[in-house]
Enzyme design. Sequence first.
Site, short mmCIF file in Angstrom:
data_model
loop_
_atom_site.label_atom_id
_atom_site.label_comp_id
_atom_site.label_asym_id
_atom_site.label_seq_id
_atom_site.Cartn_x
_atom_site.Cartn_y
_atom_site.Cartn_z
N HIS A 118 -2.17 -15.36 2.36
CA HIS A 118 -2.42 -15.64 1.05
C HIS A 118 -0.76 -15.87 0.53
O HIS A 118 0.01 -15.59 1.32
CB HIS A 118 -3.07 -14.79 0.10
N CYS A 140 -3.08 -7.58 3.70
CA CYS A 140 -3.34 -8.94 3.88
C CYS A 140 -1.62 -9.45 4.60
O CYS A 140 -0.90 -8.72 4.78
CB CYS A 140 -3.61 -9.66 2.59
#
Length: 165
Positions: A118, A140
């Site tokens: 992301h 992430c």
Amino acid sequence: MKIFLTTMCFLFLVTSFSSLADVLAKADLVIVYKSKATLELIKKGKVIKSYHIAMGDYPKNHKIKEGDERTPQGRYILDYKKSDSDFYRAIHISYPNDADILAANALNVSPGGQIMIHGQSPNSTISPREQQRYNWTNGCIAVTNSEMDEIWQLVDTGTPIELWP
């Protein structure tokens, strides 16, 4: 001499368009090297783009349980894109797989989930480049928003991703 210059111009153009075609080609594999903090887009065995990444606070070793702030290791699939992510845009990694679930169950813990590639944190008070100097995610893989735009264009859902130590 004129033929020589024409030939050289032709070769330059062919080489330039070949390189451009490589860059514009969709990746057929994404590789993350956690120890080098890099994400590479691969097409036919060649690196077409490479990015510096930020990960969770504890990037070493494989993700074991929810909340451990580790980034998984292994082979997964980029299974969907999320254009309205809290972190600009996101591409979901198919973690946990069956082996991850089995290992977590053996430890009586949740394996967690929602591991993605992301963009940047919209709540950060530091610049995007400065954010990339720190591991700040919950496991992430973070890139800048402009880099996320490139990855978004070059990676289709269904693309495999390999996360290496």
